[in-house]
Scaffold this active site. Structure first.
Site, PDB file in Angstrom:
ATOM      1  N   SER A  94       2.032  -0.245  -6.645  1.00  0.00           N
ATOM      2  CA  SER A  94       0.738   0.289  -7.091  1.00  0.00           C
ATOM      3  C   SER A  94       0.755   0.953  -8.463  1.00  0.00           C
ATOM      4  O   SER A  94      -0.304   1.297  -8.989  1.00  0.00           O
ATOM      5  CB  SER A  94       0.184   1.275  -6.056  1.00  0.00           C
ATOM      6  OG  SER A  94      -0.379   0.587  -4.968  1.00  0.00           O
ATOM      7  N   LYS A 117      -1.418  -0.704 -10.904  1.00  0.00           N
ATOM      8  CA  LYS A 117      -2.849  -0.412 -11.024  1.00  0.00           C
ATOM      9  C   LYS A 117      -3.176   0.168 -12.400  1.00  0.00           C
ATOM     10  O   LYS A 117      -4.298   0.023 -12.901  1.00  0.00           O
ATOM     11  CB  LYS A 117      -3.280   0.533  -9.903  1.00  0.00           C
ATOM     12  CG  LYS A 117      -3.277  -0.106  -8.511  1.00  0.00           C
ATOM     13  CD  LYS A 117      -3.671   0.909  -7.448  1.00  0.00           C
ATOM     14  CE  LYS A 117      -3.945   0.261  -6.083  1.00  0.00           C
ATOM     15  NZ  LYS A 117      -2.756  -0.288  -5.440  1.00  0.00           N
ATOM     16  N   TYR A 137      -3.718  -9.703  -8.512  1.00  0.00           N
ATOM     17  CA  TYR A 137      -3.425  -8.322  -8.113  1.00  0.00           C
ATOM     18  C   TYR A 137      -2.021  -8.208  -7.525  1.00  0.00           C
ATOM     19  O   TYR A 137      -1.241  -7.312  -7.891  1.00  0.00           O
ATOM     20  CB  TYR A 137      -4.479  -7.845  -7.107  1.00  0.00           C
ATOM     21  CG  TYR A 137      -4.092  -6.582  -6.386  1.00  0.00           C
ATOM     22  CD1 TYR A 137      -4.112  -5.352  -7.032  1.00  0.00           C
ATOM     23  CD2 TYR A 137      -3.691  -6.623  -5.051  1.00  0.00           C
ATOM     24  CE1 TYR A 137      -3.744  -4.192  -6.371  1.00  0.00           C
ATOM     25  CE2 TYR A 137      -3.323  -5.465  -4.381  1.00  0.00           C
ATOM     26  CZ  TYR A 137      -3.346  -4.256  -5.042  1.00  0.00           C
ATOM     27  OH  TYR A 137      -2.977  -3.111  -4.384  1.00  0.00           O
ATOM     28  N   TYR A 164      -2.706   8.633  -4.116  1.00  0.00           N
ATOM     29  CA  TYR A 164      -3.456   8.279  -2.915  1.00  0.00           C
ATOM     30  C   TYR A 164      -4.255   9.473  -2.398  1.00  0.00           C
ATOM     31  O   TYR A 164      -4.720  10.295  -3.184  1.00  0.00           O
ATOM     32  CB  TYR A 164      -2.521   7.705  -1.843  1.00  0.00           C
ATOM     33  CG  TYR A 164      -1.682   6.546  -2.316  1.00  0.00           C
ATOM     34  CD1 TYR A 164      -2.259   5.454  -2.976  1.00  0.00           C
ATOM     35  CD2 TYR A 164      -0.298   6.526  -2.122  1.00  0.00           C
ATOM     36  CE1 TYR A 164      -1.496   4.386  -3.409  1.00  0.00           C
ATOM     37  CE2 TYR A 164       0.478   5.451  -2.552  1.00  0.00           C
ATOM     38  CZ  TYR A 164      -0.129   4.392  -3.197  1.00  0.00           C
ATOM     39  OH  TYR A 164       0.619   3.336  -3.637  1.00  0.00           O
ATOM     40  N   VAL A 170       4.381   1.936  -3.262  1.00  0.00           N
ATOM     41  CA  VAL A 170       5.037   1.947  -1.956  1.00  0.00           C
ATOM     42  C   VAL A 170       6.464   1.391  -1.991  1.00  0.00           C
ATOM     43  O   VAL A 170       7.149   1.390  -0.972  1.00  0.00           O
ATOM     44  CB  VAL A 170       4.211   1.197  -0.884  1.00  0.00           C
ATOM     45  CG1 VAL A 170       2.897   1.901  -0.628  1.00  0.00           C
ATOM     46  CG2 VAL A 170       4.010  -0.259  -1.268  1.00  0.00           C
TER      47      VAL A 170
END
Length: 310
Positions: free
Chosen positions: A68, A71, A192, A244, A262
């Protein structure tokens, strides 16, 4: 971090030893089968200053998928290809108390670009001839900013994640059904997941962070690698949404804009000072590295890195 190099090194090593109390806590991510194959007790840390000074510890050359943390790249590319207004009419900017892969924080748009729905949305806004072309652009951004050409698609991670990405597929189709994007959901999801599967190490990741800390300027040159207006957005979103649903408490405890993945990696930014990358695969219930969070909290105190009290 106003100490000489030897004192900085001493304080970092002391912090690493203190963080050992977190060893054995947490579990490796299991919903991506290939992530179960990593050594759960691997540890690596790198700090790169905006002046190019570097500090490496543990298995600093160990490759891992950035997950992530990608992102940030998705948002960077979307903001490069579209105006700020265009991006933020399709994705929000606010934190959420829901899990990163939840469908709940999607109303007229995803809550922010750092949950899965938000990053799938920003991925849909990246321009290119096809998925291959778009991914090469994202990967090239990372190589340019990290100062290394070693980054690559970790095919085993990518294939493992594609085979088990039922929830993300549901999110992509749900976003399409709400008219948030018009592109093929399968292709958007593919892009993605490819970005999540970029392989790097803490050395290159901390260099990437140091460029963000340096207002987007390269460390060994005066070249503007990222427009300062985009850096401002990315770093502020890292601060508010990067960890998160634990983002608020983490910012209170650590005081550094950060983004986790993660795989067990965390990238932290101290504007004007340095980028920090830590890798330790055991995660807490929110998907953040247990030892990584502990170490960053200790380093924040030991090196006076908390942006709110410096």
């Amino acid at each position: 971090m106003f100490f000489d190099r030897n004192e900085i090194d001493r304080r970092i090593r002391q912090s690493i030893v203190k963080s050992e109390r977190a060893i054995g806590k947490g579990e490796v991510a299991s919903y991506i089968p290939e992530l179960l194959n990593v050594d759960s007790d691997t540890f690596a840390l790198a700090i790169t200053s905006t002046t190019g000074d570097t500090y490496y510890y543990g298995e600093a050359d160990k490759e891992f998928s950035i997950q992530s943390i990608s992102k940030i790249l998705d948002l960077l590319a979307a903001l490069h290809d579209n105006t700020i207004e265009e991006v933020y009419t399709k994705v929000g900017s606010e934190p959420t108390s829901y899990e990163f892969n939840s469908l709940v924080p999607i109303t007229d748009r995803a809550a922010n670009p750092f949950i899965n729905a938000g990053a799938i949305t920003t991925s849909s806004m990246i321009r290119g001839l096809d998925v291959d072309d778009k991914f090469e652009r994202v990967l090239d951004y990372y190589k340019l900013i990290s100062g290394s050409d070693k980054a690559r698609l970790m095919k085993d991670i990518y294939e493992s994640e594609m085979e088990t990405s039922v929830r993300n597929k549901a999110i992509a189709y749900y976003l399409k059904s709400k008219g948030i994007f018009d592109e093929n959901p399968e292709e958007v999801l593919d892009l993605y997941i490819r970005s999540c599967s970029i392989g790097s190490n803490v050395k290159d990741l901390s260099h990437f962070g140091a460029v963000l800390a340096n207002k987007g300027y390269g460390l060994n040159e005066t070249k503007d690698l990222i427009p300062e207006s985009i850096v401002s957005i990315i770093v502020s979103q890292m601060a508010s949404c990067g960890m998160y649903e634990n983002s608020g408490r983490y910012l209170m405890d650590v005081g550094m804009p950060s983004k986790s993945g993660v795989s067990g990696a965390i990238l932290a930014i101290v504007p004007g000072l340095c980028g920090i990358a830590v890798y330790s695969p055991r995660l807490d219930k929110t998907g953040n590295s247990v030892r990584g969070k502990e170490l960053l909290k200790i380093l924040s105190y030991e090196l006076d890195l908390n942006i709110f009290v410096r």
